[in-house]
Design a protein around this motif. Sequence first.
Motif: not given
Length: 209
Positions: A60-77
Motif C-alpha cells: 500500500a505504501v511501496a513507491g508512493r511519494d507521500a503517506v497521509l494519516s487521518g488515524l486517531g482516537p474518536h474519544g477516550r474509549a
Amino acid sequence: MKLTVFGATGGIGQEIVRQALESGHEVTAVVRDPAKLPMADDRLEVFRADLTDPEPLRPAVAGRDAVLSGLGPHGRADAGVAARTTRTVLGAMEAEGVRRLVVVSAGPVGPEPKDGPLDRFARGIASKVLKDVFDDLRAMEAELVRSSTDWTSVRPPRLTNQPATRAYRSVVGGFPTKGRLIGRADVAHAMLAAVDDPGMSKQGVGVAY
C-alpha cells in the motif's frame, strides 16, 4: 503525485482522499471496511487492511511519494489507537523506504499559544477532560520523532464539518493565537499542502481559523 491515505473513511481522511483526487493525484485509500468509503475514481485504489502488522501494508505504501494519516482516537474509549496504528504505518514505510508522512494530531499536544486567560482556561479544561486522548497523540508524535521519516504533525483545535474555506492560519512549531475551531475539510487541505513543503518537515504545525 502518488499518495497513500490511512484512516480514509474518517471525516478528515475522506476529505484528504476527495481533495487529492480533485487535484489530480493518484490515491491509495487504506481502510478496514471499503463500504464506508463512498467514492469511486479511476485514480483511486481501495486497499483493505486492519493495521495490526506492517508487512501486509507494504504494497500500500511501496513507491508512493507521500503517506497521509487521518488515524486517531474518536474519544477516550479509543485512546491508544493513534500510537499503535501509526507505529504499524511507520514500520511499513521504513521497510519500503518511503519517507514523507503527514499526520493529524491536536492543538493541545503542541506548545501553548499566547492567548488570553479565558482561552488558556478553556484549553486547560479540554486537556484534563481528554487527557487520555492527548496522551495517545503525544505518544504517536514520539513515534514520529524516533522514526526515519520526514514527518509533519498537523495540530487542529476543535473540529467542525463546515465546507473548506482555505482561510485558516498555520503556525509551524506553534499554534494560531485565539484559534478555537477549524473544519475537517480545511485540516485535510492543510495536510495536503504540507506534503511538498520542506519547511514543515519534522515539525508540528498548528492550524485554526
